[in-house]
Scaffold this active site. Sequence first.
Site, PDB file in Angstrom:
ATOM      1  N   ASP A  45       4.444  26.864  66.107  1.00  0.00           N
ATOM      2  CA  ASP A  45       4.418  28.132  66.826  1.00  0.00           C
ATOM      3  C   ASP A  45       5.769  28.849  66.877  1.00  0.00           C
ATOM      4  OD1 ASP A  45       2.564  29.832  67.804  1.00  0.00           O
ATOM      5  OD2 ASP A  45       2.949  29.349  69.907  1.00  0.00           O
ATOM      6  N   HIS A 249      24.310  19.495  44.754  1.00  0.00           N
ATOM      7  CA  HIS A 249      23.614  20.241  45.809  1.00  0.00           C
ATOM      8  C   HIS A 249      23.881  19.638  47.186  1.00  0.00           C
ATOM      9  CE1 HIS A 249      20.624  21.951  42.643  1.00  0.00           C
ATOM     10  NE2 HIS A 249      21.791  22.565  42.634  1.00  0.00           N
ATOM     11  N   ASP A 266      30.728  26.461  47.811  1.00  0.00           N
ATOM     12  CA  ASP A 266      29.808  27.252  46.983  1.00  0.00           C
ATOM     13  C   ASP A 266      28.939  28.025  47.966  1.00  0.00           C
ATOM     14  OD1 ASP A 266      27.832  28.292  45.347  1.00  0.00           O
ATOM     15  OD2 ASP A 266      27.514  26.440  44.229  1.00  0.00           O
ATOM     16  N   ASP A 277      27.098  34.674  44.577  1.00  0.00           N
ATOM     17  CA  ASP A 277      27.047  33.210  44.403  1.00  0.00           C
ATOM     18  C   ASP A 277      28.418  32.770  43.890  1.00  0.00           C
ATOM     19  OD1 ASP A 277      26.535  30.602  43.734  1.00  0.00           O
ATOM     20  OD2 ASP A 277      24.999  31.030  42.236  1.00  0.00           O
ATOM     21  N   HIS A 356      25.922  20.354  34.165  1.00  0.00           N
ATOM     22  CA  HIS A 356      25.045  21.523  34.351  1.00  0.00           C
ATOM     23  C   HIS A 356      25.447  22.631  33.399  1.00  0.00           C
ATOM     24  CE1 HIS A 356      28.147  23.694  36.658  1.00  0.00           C
ATOM     25  NE2 HIS A 356      28.338  22.584  37.359  1.00  0.00           N
ATOM     26  N   HIS A 360      23.876  31.324  35.282  1.00  0.00           N
ATOM     27  CA  HIS A 360      22.475  31.741  35.409  1.00  0.00           C
ATOM     28  C   HIS A 360      22.465  33.216  35.753  1.00  0.00           C
ATOM     29  CE1 HIS A 360      23.116  31.579  39.799  1.00  0.00           C
ATOM     30  NE2 HIS A 360      23.732  30.428  39.585  1.00  0.00           N
ATOM     31  N   HIS A 367      18.959  32.357  41.522  1.00  0.00           N
ATOM     32  CA  HIS A 367      18.705  32.009  40.118  1.00  0.00           C
ATOM     33  C   HIS A 367      17.701  33.052  39.662  1.00  0.00           C
ATOM     34  CE1 HIS A 367      20.073  27.557  40.693  1.00  0.00           C
ATOM     35  NE2 HIS A 367      21.024  28.439  40.874  1.00  0.00           N
ATOM     36  N   GLU A 390      30.225  29.474  35.867  1.00  0.00           N
ATOM     37  CA  GLU A 390      30.572  28.452  36.838  1.00  0.00           C
ATOM     38  C   GLU A 390      30.718  27.048  36.248  1.00  0.00           C
ATOM     39  OE1 GLU A 390      27.310  27.349  39.499  1.00  0.00           O
ATOM     40  OE2 GLU A 390      26.138  29.019  38.723  1.00  0.00           O
ATOM     41  N   TYR A 394      33.105  16.893  37.431  1.00  0.00           N
ATOM     42  CA  TYR A 394      32.746  16.054  38.590  1.00  0.00           C
ATOM     43  C   TYR A 394      32.898  14.591  38.193  1.00  0.00           C
ATOM     44  CZ  TYR A 394      30.447  20.561  39.101  1.00  0.00           C
ATOM     45  OH  TYR A 394      30.193  21.913  39.121  1.00  0.00           O
ATOM     46  N   ARG A 422      34.496  23.015  40.876  1.00  0.00           N
ATOM     47  CA  ARG A 422      33.721  24.083  40.230  1.00  0.00           C
ATOM     48  C   ARG A 422      34.384  25.407  40.582  1.00  0.00           C
ATOM     49  NH1 ARG A 422      29.157  22.623  41.631  1.00  0.00           N
ATOM     50  NH2 ARG A 422      28.634  23.845  43.462  1.00  0.00           N
ATOM     51  N   GLU A 424      33.338  29.512  40.295  1.00  0.00           N
ATOM     52  CA  GLU A 424      32.177  30.360  39.976  1.00  0.00           C
ATOM     53  C   GLU A 424      32.434  31.811  40.355  1.00  0.00           C
ATOM     54  OE1 GLU A 424      28.619  29.357  42.219  1.00  0.00           O
ATOM     55  OE2 GLU A 424      27.353  30.389  40.759  1.00  0.00           O
TER      56      GLU A 424
HETATM   57  N1  GLY Z   1      24.736  27.831  44.432  1.00  0.00           N
HETATM   58  C1  GLY Z   1      23.777  27.670  43.440  1.00  0.00           C
HETATM   59  C2  GLY Z   1      24.348  27.815  42.109  1.00  0.00           C
HETATM   60  O1  GLY Z   1      25.554  27.902  41.957  1.00  0.00           O
HETATM   61  O2  GLY Z   1      23.643  27.900  41.144  1.00  0.00           O
HETATM   62 MN    MN Z   2      26.900  28.651  43.374  1.00  0.00          MN
HETATM   63 MN    MN Z   3      25.415  29.675  40.683  1.00  0.00          MN
END
Ligand code: GLY
Ligand code: MN
Ligand code: MN
Length: 452
Positions: A45, A249, A266, A277, A356, A360, A367, A390, A394, A422, A424
């Site tokens: 609720d 993540h 991030d 992002d 990775h 994107h 994304h 990005e 790691y 990272r 980005e």
């Molecule tokens: N924060 C999600 C990515 O960098 O794709």
């Molecule tokens: Mn990101």
């Molecule tokens: Mn990203």
Amino acid sequence: MIDLTADLTSVWIAEYQHRRQQLMEKIGSGVAIFRSAPHAVMHNDVEYNFRQDSDFFYITGFNEPNAVAILAPNHDEHKFVLFVRPKDLKAETWSGRRVGVDGAKERFGADEVYSIADLNEHLSKYLETGDRIFYRMGNAPKFDQVVIRNWQALMRKFPRKGQGPIAIEDPRAKLHSIRMVKSELELALMQKAADIAVEAHNRARELAAPGRYEYEIEAELDYCFRRSGGLGPAYPSIVAAGDNACILHYVENNQEMQAGDLLLIDAGCSVEYYNSDITRTFPVDGKFTAEQKVLYELVLKAQEAAIAEVQPGKPYMDHHNVAVRIITEGLVELGLLKGEVDDLIEKKLYETFYMHKTGHWLGLDVHDVGIYQCGDDPFYLQAGHVLTVEPGIYISPEADHPEDHRDEQPPIGDRWKGIGIRIEDNIAVTETGNKNLTEALPKQVSELETGL
Ligand code: GLY
Ligand code: MN
Ligand code: MN
């Protein structure tokens, strides 16, 4: 750049009309149906924030649940039809204002608007104007049945009338090819989302210090996003100190920062559903260790070279390939990988440290929609595309090479372990090159080291 503080009502109306026009050209003699997100998520609720379906929002600008939009280019008068929740004083007292049928006609440029309760009564007269139905199956089983039942009824009439839709096609390929190319207005909103996040990152970096907790930084980010009129974080912010940064993540954000840690943040902001992002990584006590610095410089070199690859006419994958090559070369120089660079890339042995892709698409979704390859052929960048760049490295405390290559690769020395980095940025492709929407946020070593 469009001034977002000006009255843009008519600009927005024209923008949505243009989007629908582009889509109608692509669907030709078809008819398209889009469904809004159903309703706000409820738990016991308690109602959580409503998030509109991005495709529905893109063509309508309508931000309520339980609505349906139809594009019927072959209909004589009603080329854009909306079905919406009717006004209901009692319901609105509980769950908020509704635009209603009359309001939707006035404000959203629809040729006809009905109550959503009357959908079944009116749907087929629009569906029968098309030679195919563009509708995304699979997201809403009950609504899928409404579309299918109406289509079946038309198929039964088909032998007599000799016309009507003969197939159902997923509209995403057509719509998303339009969504991928951002307009001036969209770019202005994305720049705003970027600017707010840049300020938030700057404040977060100033606040970070040994003894503070990751959640304090997250709270500062949230505060900055909302204070500037953003909807909030574009996705759960990652505030990862020390080896938490090796979890891609990581969202717990509950650890205390220690002297000697790097902090990876991030975090991006959502502005009218358009997102930024951004990732930055810096030493919480203002000084990189030798290992942190050399890896950081390597990621930065890869990132800057990758950004330079973002040019109109270039294949999308070029920036990733450049980043992978630079990182692999650097890892060989540092003794973290051994062998010929081409061979290491071919066998993907760099993935022990960089697992990775380099970016994107970015837009209404973090994304964002859009393809990265055309089958086996490259997909080429064009002005209006926006992507993240990005790269990262790691090296978790448990990091090791894949078992079948462990003998030929050097053991990973302890001094490297626990480092996650990272960097980005958000890059818009322009007619002549690119524009880094997040350029204002520092990332050079000299800008990140303090108190020296
Ligand atoms: N924060 C999600 C990515 O960098 O794709
Ligand atoms: Mn990101
Ligand atoms: Mn990203």
